[in-house]
Design an enzyme around this catalytic site. Structure first.
Site, PDB file in Angstrom:
ATOM      1  N   GLN A 131       0.822  -1.214   0.000  1.00  0.00           N
ATOM      2  CA  GLN A 131       0.000   0.000   0.000  1.00  0.00           C
ATOM      3  C   GLN A 131       0.852   1.258   0.000  1.00  0.00           C
ATOM      4  OE1 GLN A 131      -1.932   0.689   3.737  1.00  0.00           O
ATOM      5  NE2 GLN A 131      -3.459   2.083   2.892  1.00  0.00           N
ATOM      6  N   GLY A 132       0.733   2.075  -1.031  1.00  0.00           N
ATOM      7  CA  GLY A 132       1.496   3.329  -1.119  1.00  0.00           C
ATOM      8  C   GLY A 132       0.617   4.543  -0.873  1.00  0.00           C
ATOM      9  N   TYR A 133       0.282   4.787   0.371  1.00  0.00           N
ATOM     10  CA  TYR A 133      -0.515   5.967   0.742  1.00  0.00           C
ATOM     11  C   TYR A 133       0.379   7.033   1.398  1.00  0.00           C
ATOM     12  CZ  TYR A 133      -5.354   4.159   0.113  1.00  0.00           C
ATOM     13  OH  TYR A 133      -6.552   3.706  -0.385  1.00  0.00           O
ATOM     14  N   SER A 134       0.964   6.682   2.585  1.00  0.00           N
ATOM     15  CA  SER A 134       1.662   7.684   3.399  1.00  0.00           C
ATOM     16  C   SER A 134       2.906   8.214   2.711  1.00  0.00           C
ATOM     17  CB  SER A 134       2.078   7.075   4.739  1.00  0.00           C
ATOM     18  OG  SER A 134       0.976   6.500   5.377  1.00  0.00           O
ATOM     19  N   SER A 166       4.437  -1.146   4.428  1.00  0.00           N
ATOM     20  CA  SER A 166       4.566  -2.486   5.027  1.00  0.00           C
ATOM     21  C   SER A 166       4.653  -3.549   3.937  1.00  0.00           C
ATOM     22  CB  SER A 166       3.355  -2.798   5.903  1.00  0.00           C
ATOM     23  OG  SER A 166       3.260  -1.875   6.944  1.00  0.00           O
ATOM     24  N   GLU A 249     -11.850  -3.263   6.291  1.00  0.00           N
ATOM     25  CA  GLU A 249     -11.692  -4.097   7.476  1.00  0.00           C
ATOM     26  C   GLU A 249     -13.066  -4.105   8.141  1.00  0.00           C
ATOM     27  OE1 GLU A 249     -11.200  -6.446   9.804  1.00  0.00           O
ATOM     28  OE2 GLU A 249     -11.283  -4.755  11.131  1.00  0.00           O
ATOM     29  N   GLU A 390      -4.540  10.197  18.571  1.00  0.00           N
ATOM     30  CA  GLU A 390      -5.024  11.589  18.619  1.00  0.00           C
ATOM     31  C   GLU A 390      -6.155  11.781  17.601  1.00  0.00           C
ATOM     32  OE1 GLU A 390      -1.800  10.759  18.529  1.00  0.00           O
ATOM     33  OE2 GLU A 390      -1.337  11.287  20.606  1.00  0.00           O
TER      34      GLU A 390
HETATM   35  C1  LIG Z   1       3.671  -0.268  11.622  1.00  0.00           C
HETATM   36  C2  LIG Z   1       3.152   0.689  10.604  1.00  0.00           C
HETATM   37  C3  LIG Z   1       2.831   0.227   9.346  1.00  0.00           C
HETATM   38  C4  LIG Z   1       2.371   1.122   8.367  1.00  0.00           C
HETATM   39  N1  LIG Z   1       2.110   0.648   7.109  1.00  0.00           N
HETATM   40  C5  LIG Z   1       1.741   1.509   6.134  1.00  0.00           C
HETATM   41  C6  LIG Z   1       1.560   1.056   4.794  1.00  0.00           C
HETATM   42  O1  LIG Z   1       1.710  -0.121   4.493  1.00  0.00           O
HETATM   43  N2  LIG Z   1       1.242   1.965   3.848  1.00  0.00           N
HETATM   44  C7  LIG Z   1       1.044   3.284   4.127  1.00  0.00           C
HETATM   45  O2  LIG Z   1       0.723   4.057   3.229  1.00  0.00           O
HETATM   46  N3  LIG Z   1       1.235   3.762   5.405  1.00  0.00           N
HETATM   47  C8  LIG Z   1       1.574   2.906   6.394  1.00  0.00           C
HETATM   48  N4  LIG Z   1       1.777   3.364   7.701  1.00  0.00           N
HETATM   49  C9  LIG Z   1       1.711   4.801   7.940  1.00  0.00           C
HETATM   50  C10 LIG Z   1       0.547   5.273   8.807  1.00  0.00           C
HETATM   51  O3  LIG Z   1      -0.645   5.262   8.071  1.00  0.00           O
HETATM   52  C11 LIG Z   1       0.925   6.677   9.304  1.00  0.00           C
HETATM   53  O4  LIG Z   1       2.042   6.535  10.156  1.00  0.00           O
HETATM   54  C12 LIG Z   1      -0.196   7.326  10.047  1.00  0.00           C
HETATM   55  O5  LIG Z   1      -1.224   7.664   9.170  1.00  0.00           O
HETATM   56  C13 LIG Z   1       0.279   8.602  10.782  1.00  0.00           C
HETATM   57  O6  LIG Z   1       0.931   9.444   9.909  1.00  0.00           O
HETATM   58  P1  LIG Z   1       2.387  10.028  10.223  1.00  0.00           P
HETATM   59  O7  LIG Z   1       3.268   8.905  10.637  1.00  0.00           O
HETATM   60  O8  LIG Z   1       2.805  10.841   9.039  1.00  0.00           O
HETATM   61  O9  LIG Z   1       2.207  10.960  11.477  1.00  0.00           O
HETATM   62  P2  LIG Z   1       1.646  12.441  11.460  1.00  0.00           P
HETATM   63  O10 LIG Z   1       0.346  12.508  10.760  1.00  0.00           O
HETATM   64  O11 LIG Z   1       2.723  13.371  11.029  1.00  0.00           O
HETATM   65  O12 LIG Z   1       1.378  12.665  13.001  1.00  0.00           O
HETATM   66  C14 LIG Z   1       2.427  12.965  13.940  1.00  0.00           C
HETATM   67  C15 LIG Z   1       1.797  13.189  15.299  1.00  0.00           C
HETATM   68  O13 LIG Z   1       0.903  14.305  15.240  1.00  0.00           O
HETATM   69  C16 LIG Z   1      -0.409  13.924  15.626  1.00  0.00           C
HETATM   70  N5  LIG Z   1      -1.392  14.603  14.779  1.00  0.00           N
HETATM   71  C17 LIG Z   1      -1.394  14.669  13.420  1.00  0.00           C
HETATM   72  N6  LIG Z   1      -2.463  15.359  12.992  1.00  0.00           N
HETATM   73  C18 LIG Z   1      -3.177  15.690  14.097  1.00  0.00           C
HETATM   74  C19 LIG Z   1      -4.397  16.397  14.312  1.00  0.00           C
HETATM   75  N7  LIG Z   1      -5.114  16.879  13.296  1.00  0.00           N
HETATM   76  N8  LIG Z   1      -4.814  16.556  15.591  1.00  0.00           N
HETATM   77  C20 LIG Z   1      -4.109  16.074  16.638  1.00  0.00           C
HETATM   78  N9  LIG Z   1      -2.935  15.396  16.492  1.00  0.00           N
HETATM   79  C21 LIG Z   1      -2.480  15.216  15.252  1.00  0.00           C
HETATM   80  C22 LIG Z   1      -0.466  12.417  15.410  1.00  0.00           C
HETATM   81  O14 LIG Z   1      -1.450  11.812  16.237  1.00  0.00           O
HETATM   82  C23 LIG Z   1       0.949  12.006  15.767  1.00  0.00           C
HETATM   83  O15 LIG Z   1       1.074  11.871  17.152  1.00  0.00           O
HETATM   84  C24 LIG Z   1       2.221   2.500   8.679  1.00  0.00           C
HETATM   85  C25 LIG Z   1       2.525   2.948   9.978  1.00  0.00           C
HETATM   86  C26 LIG Z   1       2.993   2.065  10.917  1.00  0.00           C
HETATM   87  C27 LIG Z   1       3.316   2.585  12.299  1.00  0.00           C
END
Ligand SMILES: Cc1cc2nc3c(=O)[nH]c(=O)nc-3n(C[C@H](O)[C@H](O)[C@H](O)COP(=O)(O)OP(=O)(O)OC[C@H]3O[C@@H](n4cnc5c(N)ncnc54)[C@H](O)[C@@H]3O)c2cc1C
Length: 405
Positions: A131-134, A166, A249, A390
């Site tokens: 999955q290429g989202y983030s 992942s 899911e 959050e």
């Molecule tokens: C084990 C694991 C597997 C993953 N696998 C995939 C995958 O296969 N494909 C994929 O695309 N992504 C994947 N992800 C990514 C995951 O979807 C993102 O990590 C998640 O959406 C959070 O984004 P970020 O890491 O950029 O954090 P950010 O969005 O930058 O957030 C950083 C911090 O700020 C807080 N924050 C952000 N916005 C707000 C708000 N509006 N209000 C209050 N607090 C806020 C968050 O809660 C967090 O504490 C994976 C993540 C993990 C940990």
């Protein structure tokens, strides 16, 4: 081919059929994947996946014409529940992306050509997806993503970077959200593309997590290409497609997580009894606390399952379960490290395999320090992926409590 599974209106009868299948496929002394060493577990997972595909249980809710068993929601949930009970997976690690996410999304949004081409290849294991989202600057705020794609004749040319992908190192295809119109508002100019990974323009680089494992990756696109027709849905209208994919899911985890977390808690109680921690008053308090949380989680799971099976689409209340189980798991595994005391400083013995992907260790796994340390470190990710704690709290505050934005 579908010798066991098939549409059934009687769920009670269906449970008996699933149990008969498990009895016939598993050895008499089967006690969960956790009893196997890593090499055996890998070998078992491949054999098991092939057997599920053969019997229509791999993508059990897919229509029979696409290799599924056409199961109802209730039957699909029951299947997952029975599998969790005996400690066998419903697929291999990347199947969450291949079957649950992109396979189901293609069934909903894909063209007939896309369904006919990609779905059988997913079931046979020929195509493995990720999955290429983030992106580095777009996680919670996914709509701000900046990976771009432009049309060049009959092909899309993609440039940008995805992260936390992942299973990217195990995949040969990636579904990618890209910006195809930078003039449109953020949610509008996004498109979902199906991109082959085996090409010069795609570079998959592993990231090591705190448990020392390289399960997720960075994925760089430098003039990467895919055919013009590899769009899911319409160009610039990928946002609803992306959201459909995240909604797939549906119900399984409400049924399976309480089983897995209860098995894990039983293992923790065994450990506390064996090493004497259960005799200490402070530790007994903490164990009682975690038991109560575990029961609350079970009731939450039952409640959301009942509503789901009654036909209610998952709504904002799903945020309560997500928040509760992910925070619970951090607390429970931290307690396990306290129970282990000094042993929690050194990881020894069998580590978890990847069959449950960041949840509990495999059913039947021995009570080793490596098991608990790895699980405790991995549990941190539960409060981040699929929407951080959050973000869940914001949903609860705004959508359920009606608090101001
Ligand atoms: C084990 C694991 C597997 C993953 N696998 C995939 C995958 O296969 N494909 C994929 O695309 N992504 C994947 N992800 C990514 C995951 O979807 C993102 O990590 C998640 O959406 C959070 O984004 P970020 O890491 O950029 O954090 P950010 O969005 O930058 O957030 C950083 C911090 O700020 C807080 N924050 C952000 N916005 C707000 C708000 N509006 N209000 C209050 N607090 C806020 C968050 O809660 C967090 O504490 C994976 C993540 C993990 C940990």
């Amino acid at each position: 081919m579908n010798t066991v599974a098939g549409p059934s209106t009687d769920v009670g009868d269906f449970r008996a059929r699933v149990r008969a299948f498990l009895d016939s496929e598993l050895p008499d002394d089967w006690a969960g994947v956790g009893k196997l060493d890593h090499a055996e577990a890998r070998e078992f997972a491949q054999r098991w996946r092939a057997s599920l595909a053969e019997h229509g249980f791999l993508a059990a809710s897919w229509p029979v014409e696409y290799g599924g068993a056409g199961l109802t929601d209730a039957e699909r949930v029951l299947l997952a529940e029975e599998f969790a009970r005996v400690g066998v997976p419903t697929g291999i690690m990347n199947d969450i992306f291949s079957i649950v996410m992109i396979g189901n999304t293609l069934l909903h949004w894909g063209t007939e050509e896309q369904k006919k081409h990609f779905l059988p290849r997913i079931l046979s294991g020929q195509d493995v997806w990720c999955q290429g989202y983030s992106e580095p600057d777009s996680g919670s705020d996914l709509a701000s993503l900046s990976t771009r794609a432009v049309l060049d004749g009959d092909e899309w040319v993609i440039n940008g970077q995805k992260i936390w992908t992942s299973g990217g190192h195990l995949a040969d295809w990636i579904f990618v959200l890209v910006r195809t119109n930078s003039e449109a508002p953020a949610h509008r100019g996004i498109t979902m593309l199906l991109v082959p990974i085996e090409q010069d323009g795609v570079d998959v680089r592993p990231i090591k997590n705190i448990a020392g494992e390289s399960e997720f990756n960075e994925v760089y696109f430098t003039d990467a290409r895919c055919p013009k027709e590899n769009v899911v849905g319409e160009v610039d209208k990928g946002w609803p497609v992306a959201m459909t994919l995240l909604g797939f899911e549906r119900g399984e985890s409400a049924a399976t997580l309480p089983i897995m977390f209860r098995a894990e808690l039983d293992r923790l109680l065994d450990l506390a009894r064996e090493n004497g921690a259960a005799a200490e008053p402070v530790m007994r308090d903490a164990l009682a606390d975690i038991y109560i949380d575990n029961e609350v989680m079970r009731f939450l799971g039952r409640d959301s399952l009942a509503r789901f099976l009654a036909g209610h689409a998952p709504g904002p209340d799903a945020a309560i379960s997500k928040l509760f189980w992910s925070e619970y798991h951090e607390k429970a595994t931290e307690l396990a490290l306290d129970v282990l005391e000094r042993e929690s400083l050194v990881a020894e013995g069998r580590r978890p395999t990847n069959t449950t992907l960041f949840q509990t260790d495999d059913v039947g796994a021995p009570n080793t320090s490596a098991s608990w340390i790895t699980t405790a470190l991995n549990s941190r990710s539960g409060t981040i992926y699929a929407g951080t704690s959050e973000i869940q709290k914001t949903i609860i505050g705004e959508k359920l409590l009606g608090l101001p934005k």
